[in-house]
Structures are given as structure tokens and as C-alpha cells.
Design a protein around this motif. Structure first.
Motif, PDB file in Angstrom:
ATOM      1  N   ARG A 131     -19.798  -6.646  -5.971  1.00  0.00           N
ATOM      2  CA  ARG A 131     -19.634  -5.429  -6.765  1.00  0.00           C
ATOM      3  C   ARG A 131     -20.805  -4.476  -6.556  1.00  0.00           C
ATOM      4  O   ARG A 131     -20.619  -3.273  -6.367  1.00  0.00           O
ATOM      5  CB  ARG A 131     -19.525  -5.785  -8.246  1.00  0.00           C
ATOM      6  CG  ARG A 131     -18.207  -6.454  -8.633  1.00  0.00           C
ATOM      7  CD  ARG A 131     -18.263  -6.893 -10.071  1.00  0.00           C
ATOM      8  NE  ARG A 131     -16.983  -7.455 -10.512  1.00  0.00           N
ATOM      9  CZ  ARG A 131     -16.807  -8.044 -11.679  1.00  0.00           C
ATOM     10  NH1 ARG A 131     -17.809  -8.165 -12.527  1.00  0.00           N
ATOM     11  NH2 ARG A 131     -15.626  -8.523 -12.021  1.00  0.00           N
ATOM     12  N   GLN A 156     -20.679  -0.770  -4.918  1.00  0.00           N
ATOM     13  CA  GLN A 156     -21.158   0.397  -5.658  1.00  0.00           C
ATOM     14  C   GLN A 156     -22.236   1.137  -4.883  1.00  0.00           C
ATOM     15  O   GLN A 156     -22.238   2.368  -4.831  1.00  0.00           O
ATOM     16  CB  GLN A 156     -21.687  -0.044  -7.026  1.00  0.00           C
ATOM     17  CG  GLN A 156     -20.606  -0.510  -7.992  1.00  0.00           C
ATOM     18  CD  GLN A 156     -21.168  -1.099  -9.268  1.00  0.00           C
ATOM     19  OE1 GLN A 156     -22.321  -0.866  -9.619  1.00  0.00           O
ATOM     20  NE2 GLN A 156     -20.362  -1.877  -9.971  1.00  0.00           N
ATOM     21  N   TYR A 192     -20.717   9.426  -4.044  1.00  0.00           N
ATOM     22  CA  TYR A 192     -20.217   9.266  -5.401  1.00  0.00           C
ATOM     23  C   TYR A 192     -21.391   9.074  -6.368  1.00  0.00           C
ATOM     24  O   TYR A 192     -22.401   8.465  -6.020  1.00  0.00           O
ATOM     25  CB  TYR A 192     -19.275   8.062  -5.500  1.00  0.00           C
ATOM     26  CG  TYR A 192     -17.952   8.271  -4.823  1.00  0.00           C
ATOM     27  CD1 TYR A 192     -16.888   8.847  -5.508  1.00  0.00           C
ATOM     28  CD2 TYR A 192     -17.754   7.896  -3.492  1.00  0.00           C
ATOM     29  CE1 TYR A 192     -15.659   9.050  -4.886  1.00  0.00           C
ATOM     30  CE2 TYR A 192     -16.534   8.095  -2.865  1.00  0.00           C
ATOM     31  CZ  TYR A 192     -15.488   8.668  -3.562  1.00  0.00           C
ATOM     32  OH  TYR A 192     -14.280   8.869  -2.943  1.00  0.00           O
ATOM     33  N   ALA A 218     -22.190   6.322 -11.907  1.00  0.00           N
ATOM     34  CA  ALA A 218     -21.207   5.984 -12.940  1.00  0.00           C
ATOM     35  C   ALA A 218     -19.791   6.004 -12.377  1.00  0.00           C
ATOM     36  O   ALA A 218     -18.962   5.151 -12.714  1.00  0.00           O
ATOM     37  CB  ALA A 218     -21.325   6.958 -14.114  1.00  0.00           C
ATOM     38  N   GLN A 219     -19.518   6.980 -11.507  1.00  0.00           N
ATOM     39  CA  GLN A 219     -18.196   7.082 -10.906  1.00  0.00           C
ATOM     40  C   GLN A 219     -17.945   5.906  -9.958  1.00  0.00           C
ATOM     41  O   GLN A 219     -16.851   5.332  -9.937  1.00  0.00           O
ATOM     42  CB  GLN A 219     -18.071   8.402 -10.141  1.00  0.00           C
ATOM     43  CG  GLN A 219     -16.675   8.674  -9.583  1.00  0.00           C
ATOM     44  CD  GLN A 219     -16.616   9.980  -8.815  1.00  0.00           C
ATOM     45  OE1 GLN A 219     -17.650  10.558  -8.467  1.00  0.00           O
ATOM     46  NE2 GLN A 219     -15.412  10.448  -8.549  1.00  0.00           N
ATOM     47  N   SER A 242     -19.290   2.912 -10.108  1.00  0.00           N
ATOM     48  CA  SER A 242     -19.090   1.708 -10.916  1.00  0.00           C
ATOM     49  C   SER A 242     -17.679   1.659 -11.493  1.00  0.00           C
ATOM     50  O   SER A 242     -17.015   0.615 -11.465  1.00  0.00           O
ATOM     51  CB  SER A 242     -20.123   1.680 -12.046  1.00  0.00           C
ATOM     52  OG  SER A 242     -19.913   0.562 -12.890  1.00  0.00           O
ATOM     53  N   LYS A 243     -17.208   2.793 -11.992  1.00  0.00           N
ATOM     54  CA  LYS A 243     -15.868   2.857 -12.580  1.00  0.00           C
ATOM     55  C   LYS A 243     -14.793   2.575 -11.537  1.00  0.00           C
ATOM     56  O   LYS A 243     -13.830   1.844 -11.804  1.00  0.00           O
ATOM     57  CB  LYS A 243     -15.650   4.235 -13.197  1.00  0.00           C
ATOM     58  CG  LYS A 243     -14.320   4.380 -13.920  1.00  0.00           C
ATOM     59  CD  LYS A 243     -14.204   5.761 -14.570  1.00  0.00           C
ATOM     60  CE  LYS A 243     -12.868   5.908 -15.294  1.00  0.00           C
ATOM     61  NZ  LYS A 243     -12.750   7.253 -15.930  1.00  0.00           N
ATOM     62  N   LEU A 244     -14.959   3.121 -10.324  1.00  0.00           N
ATOM     63  CA  LEU A 244     -13.978   2.896  -9.262  1.00  0.00           C
ATOM     64  C   LEU A 244     -13.920   1.423  -8.865  1.00  0.00           C
ATOM     65  O   LEU A 244     -12.841   0.850  -8.696  1.00  0.00           O
ATOM     66  CB  LEU A 244     -14.321   3.749  -8.042  1.00  0.00           C
ATOM     67  CG  LEU A 244     -13.980   5.233  -8.121  1.00  0.00           C
ATOM     68  CD1 LEU A 244     -14.595   5.987  -6.949  1.00  0.00           C
ATOM     69  CD2 LEU A 244     -12.461   5.429  -8.134  1.00  0.00           C
ATOM     70  N   GLU A 285     -14.851  -1.252 -10.616  1.00  0.00           N
ATOM     71  CA  GLU A 285     -14.297  -2.082 -11.691  1.00  0.00           C
ATOM     72  C   GLU A 285     -12.786  -1.894 -11.831  1.00  0.00           C
ATOM     73  O   GLU A 285     -12.068  -2.820 -12.210  1.00  0.00           O
ATOM     74  CB  GLU A 285     -14.993  -1.760 -13.014  1.00  0.00           C
ATOM     75  CG  GLU A 285     -16.458  -2.158 -13.063  1.00  0.00           C
ATOM     76  CD  GLU A 285     -16.680  -3.634 -12.813  1.00  0.00           C
ATOM     77  OE1 GLU A 285     -15.841  -4.452 -13.253  1.00  0.00           O
ATOM     78  OE2 GLU A 285     -17.688  -3.981 -12.178  1.00  0.00           O
ATOM     79  N   SER A 286     -12.293  -0.698 -11.515  1.00  0.00           N
ATOM     80  CA  SER A 286     -10.859  -0.421 -11.673  1.00  0.00           C
ATOM     81  C   SER A 286     -10.002  -1.168 -10.663  1.00  0.00           C
ATOM     82  O   SER A 286      -8.818  -1.397 -10.902  1.00  0.00           O
ATOM     83  CB  SER A 286     -10.597   1.078 -11.576  1.00  0.00           C
ATOM     84  OG  SER A 286     -10.772   1.553 -10.253  1.00  0.00           O
ATOM     85  N   ALA A 332     -11.410   0.919  -3.631  1.00  0.00           N
ATOM     86  CA  ALA A 332     -12.011   1.951  -4.476  1.00  0.00           C
ATOM     87  C   ALA A 332     -11.819   3.340  -3.873  1.00  0.00           C
ATOM     88  O   ALA A 332     -11.517   4.295  -4.581  1.00  0.00           O
ATOM     89  CB  ALA A 332     -13.502   1.657  -4.672  1.00  0.00           C
TER      90      ALA A 332
END
Length: 206
Positions: free
Chosen positions: A163, A167, A175, A178-179, A181-183, A185-186, A201
Motif C-alpha cells: 500500500r 501510494q 497525485y 490524501a488523494q 491514499s484514498k485511491l 484504499e478504494s 488505482a
């Protein structure tokens, strides 16, 4: 100008690799759409390169085929597009997707890429639409399919490391943390390695 290197692939840290050429290690940055096509660490690799000299650095950008390199060179000729943004564009979508979006004047698709606002996307369409016609349908490159597990000695990376690596790669491509990390995790699923996480991602960002 360094236009091509051939040697042993000794490190893969998306989006950068290290290639040993007769004892000299070359650091090369690749768009992720080309990164997925690389052989395993320890194998021979051939990379078509574009050499960039700046006041504070000398950088090598690499591509697994000449067409991707030529598209990159056309991109960085566009107003406001430097090598880092060119790398991000060709990481976020395949060469064929980018060519189609420009020819179809699909500004909304281009805006989904990191560092591309509406004005930049519109400028890319205006500046590149005619210049990119030379590539033609026969030269377009599609995103390669997911790599199969070849059973080599690359053990599954610890989940948190995969992960974090994914990231870091997304941040390197433009990127925001925060963006990124969100991608990640999604799209994360159990036992996914970093390359798979990055691939999914980037797809999710479009």
C-alpha cells in the motif's frame, strides 16, 4: 543524447527502475502503462529513452516501445507540459486512450489526470489534435493485461508495504498524498501487490 539502453534490470520501484549496463546503473523513470510490461528483476531489459538535462538534475525517461516515447516527446512540446506531467499523463491512461481522447476532444477525460485542469486539457486538445494524427490506429498501444503470477522468487510484499509503495508511486506521478491514499484504499483487495494496486488505482481515477 541517450536514446536506448540494454542491460540487467536490478531494481523496480514504481515509477523508477535501475538498469545495470556493463557495471553502470542507470535510473530510469517509466510511465506505469510501460512499467507493467517490464520483465522480472534479474532479467535483461531494453528501454527506449529520452534524456532531459536541467540545471539541478539529469533525468532519463524510459519506454518499452518507440511509439510511447514519441508520444511523450510530443506531449512535452505542448505549452505547460513538462516531463513529470507527461509521465503522469501516460501513466493515467494508455497511449491509445490518450490519442482517442485528444482526437475526440474529450476534455472531461483528460481533466481526470493529475495536474490537468480544464484549461490545460483544452490547450492539449488544440495543440496536439493535428500533431498526433501521424500516429494512426496501427500504432496505438493498449494498456497491457494484468501480469500473471509466474511463480518467480518475488514473494508477496507485506500488505502495508504494498500500500505504501503504491501510494508513493501515485504521489510521484502527481497525485496529492490524501488523494493517493484514498485511491489505493478504494481498490485494495487481499494479497494485491503494489503494481496491481497502482494499476487499479489509476483506472479508478479515470
Amino acid at each position: 543524447m541517450i536514446g536506448r539502453i540494454r542491460g540487467t534490470l536490478i531494481e523496480k520501484q514504481p515509477p523508477q527502475i535501475l538498469v545495470d549496463v556493463s557495471g553502470v546503473g542507470y535510473e530510469v523513470q517509466l510511465p506505469m502503462t510501460n512499467f507493467y510490461e517490464l520483465p522480472a528483476v534479474g532479467e535483461e531489459v531494453v528501454v527506449h529513452t529520452h534524456f532531459v538535462v536541467r540545471e539541478d538534475a539529469q533525468l532519463l525517461f524510459g519506454f518499452t516501445d518507440k511509439v510511447s516515447r514519441e508520444l511523450f516527446r510530443e506531449l512535452i512540446k505542448a505549452n505547460g507540459v513538462g516531463p513529470k506531467l507527461g509521465l503522469a499523463i501516460l501513466s493515467g491512461m494508455s497511449a491509445s486512450q490518450f490519442l482517442n481522447n485528444v482526437q475526440n476532444e474529450d476534455v472531461s477525460a483528460l481533466v481526470s489526470l493529475p495536474g490537468i485542469g480544464k484549461k490545460t486539457a483544452e490547450r492539449l486538445v488544440v495543440e496536439l489534435k493535428d500533431r498526433l494524427k501521424k500516429f494512426g490506429q496501427n500504432q496505438q498501444i493498449d494498456m497491457p493485461p494484468p501480469l500473471a503470477d509466474d511463480g518467480d522468487n518475488n514473494t508477496i510484499v507485506a500488505l502495508n508495504d504494498a500500500r505504501e509503495e503504491a501510494q508513493s508511486a501515485l504521489v510521484a506521478l502527481g497525485y496529492k498524498p490524501a488523494q493517493a491514499s484514498k485511491l489505493v484504499e478504494s481498490v485494495y483487495q487481499e494479497n494485491m501487490d503494489s503494481e496491481s494496486l497502482i494499476r487499479e488505482a489509476l483506472k479508478a481515477a479515470l
